[in-house]
Write an enzyme that holds these catalytic residues in place. Structure first.
Site, short mmCIF file in Angstrom:
data_model
loop_
_atom_site.label_atom_id
_atom_site.label_comp_id
_atom_site.label_asym_id
_atom_site.label_seq_id
_atom_site.Cartn_x
_atom_site.Cartn_y
_atom_site.Cartn_z
N GLN A 13 0.82 -1.22 0.00
CA GLN A 13 0.00 0.00 0.00
C GLN A 13 0.85 1.26 0.00
O GLN A 13 0.65 2.15 -0.83
CB GLN A 13 -0.90 0.00 1.25
CG GLN A 13 -1.95 -1.10 1.25
CD GLN A 13 -3.16 -0.71 0.42
OE1 GLN A 13 -3.08 -0.70 -0.81
NE2 GLN A 13 -4.24 -0.39 1.08
N HIS A 176 7.55 6.43 17.78
CA HIS A 176 6.34 6.35 16.95
C HIS A 176 5.38 5.36 17.61
O HIS A 176 5.09 4.31 17.09
CB HIS A 176 6.71 5.87 15.55
CG HIS A 176 5.55 5.83 14.60
ND1 HIS A 176 4.74 6.91 14.38
CD2 HIS A 176 5.09 4.85 13.79
CE1 HIS A 176 3.82 6.58 13.48
NE2 HIS A 176 4.00 5.33 13.11
O1 TXD Z 1 4.64 6.23 9.79
C1 TXD Z 1 5.00 5.09 9.71
N1 TXD Z 1 6.26 4.78 9.96
C2 TXD Z 1 4.03 4.04 9.35
C3 TXD Z 1 4.49 2.69 9.23
C4 TXD Z 1 2.68 4.38 9.11
C5 TXD Z 1 1.81 3.41 8.67
C6 TXD Z 1 2.21 2.03 8.44
N2 TXD Z 1 3.56 1.75 8.76
C7 TXD Z 1 4.13 0.43 8.53
O2 TXD Z 1 4.62 0.36 7.19
C8 TXD Z 1 3.20 -0.75 8.62
O3 TXD Z 1 2.95 -1.08 9.96
C9 TXD Z 1 4.00 -1.81 7.88
O4 TXD Z 1 4.97 -2.38 8.75
C10 TXD Z 1 4.71 -1.02 6.78
C11 TXD Z 1 4.12 -1.22 5.39
O5 TXD Z 1 2.79 -0.88 5.37
P1 TXD Z 1 1.89 -1.17 4.07
O6 TXD Z 1 0.52 -0.69 4.37
O7 TXD Z 1 2.56 -0.71 2.85
O8 TXD Z 1 1.87 -2.78 4.09
P2 TXD Z 1 1.54 -3.80 2.89
O9 TXD Z 1 0.54 -3.22 1.97
O10 TXD Z 1 1.24 -5.11 3.53
O11 TXD Z 1 2.92 -3.90 2.10
C12 TXD Z 1 4.03 -4.51 2.64
C13 TXD Z 1 4.77 -5.15 1.50
C14 TXD Z 1 4.00 -6.28 0.81
O12 TXD Z 1 3.83 -6.02 -0.56
C15 TXD Z 1 4.88 -7.52 1.05
O13 TXD Z 1 4.87 -8.45 -0.04
C16 TXD Z 1 6.24 -6.88 1.21
O14 TXD Z 1 5.99 -5.72 1.99
N3 TXD Z 1 7.24 -7.73 1.83
C17 TXD Z 1 8.52 -7.70 1.48
N4 TXD Z 1 9.18 -6.95 0.58
C18 TXD Z 1 10.49 -7.18 0.44
N5 TXD Z 1 11.17 -8.09 1.15
C19 TXD Z 1 10.56 -8.85 2.08
N6 TXD Z 1 11.25 -9.76 2.78
C20 TXD Z 1 9.17 -8.68 2.26
N7 TXD Z 1 8.26 -9.26 3.06
C21 TXD Z 1 7.08 -8.66 2.79
#
Ligand code: TXD
Length: 322
Positions: A13, A176
């Site tokens: 997302q 945070h």
């Molecule tokens: O302000 C802030 N810091 C935040 C942080 C505000 C809101 C959300 N925040 C955190 O960001 C949330 O708690 C999550 O830990 C992250 C990512 O949130 P998002 O909404 O983008 O999560 P998604 O849609 O699940 O996307 C995560 C992606 C997904 O496509 C997985 O396939 C991928 O991460 N993923 C990976 N990518 C690369 N390498 C690895 N190992 C991997 N594992 C999962």
């Protein structure tokens, strides 16, 4: 002159909105990495096909291979699970620390000169882990939390006072999490203290305090408020905007003063931990940590928030990942 290169690790997302904003603002060429096969390629193809409409001349490609992030100027990490309703950010530590370790190794081995912005939660722990694994200097490993938390605080103030969001200045310090510290004393509208404006609006200091307290509490719980409504994930537009503001300040060497999660060296009474504080962001990453005097109440809140971060780091140590 070569265009800047921005790699986004995690194509979910937040990653998707990051890609779109980076392209629309032509900040540089964008590479979107995810472990899910074909998904980042599909997202970026879709986005690139909008370029003739939106008129951006940067390239935007998807990949499942870390070699494609070589020579990145900025790498933004969102890889990891988001919260579900009822979960705290800290509940994500076990699963996300495994993901962060793999991601940080990929960055270390393929983009050793990049400035890294970490977004994944629990933020303060994940940015600490990312720095440890990459071994990059602290000014090149930065966490995004404060720009978003401050924006939420500013939005609530603007809505309450019925003024433009552009004229509100507000900042949060600390971790945070629920212990973050929205700074009341420095919240202003064009320099006019927000507390003064609230007193004028309500004709009473007590009522002004009550309204401010409600905004502070809403700021602290703002992430959870969105999670509860979305039910299947967490905020993604606003965290992406926040990280893009940081990226732009770095790539254009704007030297903006933004609240970011930085490794402190005694500032604000915190030594050796990542906590949110105002910093100058420029071409070198964190170019300066801006320290200023907190009053006794603010310092106590900052200590409390730093202690919460220390607890998270102790958890990482117990898990053997730090
Ligand atoms: O302000 C802030 N810091 C935040 C942080 C505000 C809101 C959300 N925040 C955190 O960001 C949330 O708690 C999550 O830990 C992250 C990512 O949130 P998002 O909404 O983008 O999560 P998604 O849609 O699940 O996307 C995560 C992606 C997904 O496509 C997985 O396939 C991928 O991460 N993923 C990976 N990518 C690369 N390498 C690895 N190992 C991997 N594992 C999962």
């Amino acid at each position: 002159m070569a265009r800047a290169k921005i790699s986004l690790i995690g194509g979910g997302q937040i990653g998707g909105v990051l890609a779109q904003l980076a392209c629309l603002r032509e900040l540089g060429d964008v590479v979107l990495f995810d472990i899910v096969e074909d998904m980042p390629q599909g997202k970026t193809l879709d986005l690139a096909e909008a370029s003739p409409i939106d008129g951006f001349d940067v390239s935007c490609t998807g990949t499942n291979s870390y070699t494609d992030i070589a020579d990145s100027d900025v790498v933004i990490v969102t890889a990891g699970l988001p919260r579900k309703p009822g979960m705290s950010r800290d509940d994500l530590i076990e699963v996300n620390s495994k993901i962060m370790t793999a991601v940080a190794e990929g960055i270390r081995d393929n983009a050793p000169n990049a400035i890294v912005i970490v977004i994944s939660n629990p933020l303060d722990a994940m940015v600490t882990l990312c720095r440890k694994v990459t071994g990059f200097p602290a000014e090149r490993v930065i966490g995004q939390a404060g720009v978003l938390d401050s924006a939420r605080f500013a939005a609530f103030i603007a809505w309450e006072l019925e003024v433009s969001v552009k004229d509100v200045t507000a900042m949060t310090l600390g971790g945070h999490g629920d212990t973050m510290v929205p700074l009341i004393r420095y919240a202003s509208v064009q320099g006019i203290p927000v507390m003064e404006m609230l007193e004028q609006k309500y004709g009473s200091a007590a009522k002004a305090e009550e309204v401010m307290t409600a905004m502070v509490e809403r700021t602290k719980a703002a992430g959870g408020e969105v999670v509860k409504l979305l039910k299947t994930g967490s905020a993604f537009y606003s965290p992406a905007s926040a990280a893009i503001a940081m990226t732009e300040s770095i790539l254009k060497d704007q030297k903006r003063v933004l609240p970011v999660c930085a490794l402190l060296n005694g500032e604000f009474g915190v030594d050796g931990f990542y906590v949110g504080v105002p910093c100058v962001l420029g071409a070198a990453g964190i170019e300066k940590i801006i320290e200023f005097k907190l009053d006794a109440t603010e310092q106590a809140l900052m200590d409390n928030s730093a202690n919460a971060v220390k607890g998270l780091i102790a958890d990482l140590e117990k898990m053997g990942v730090l």
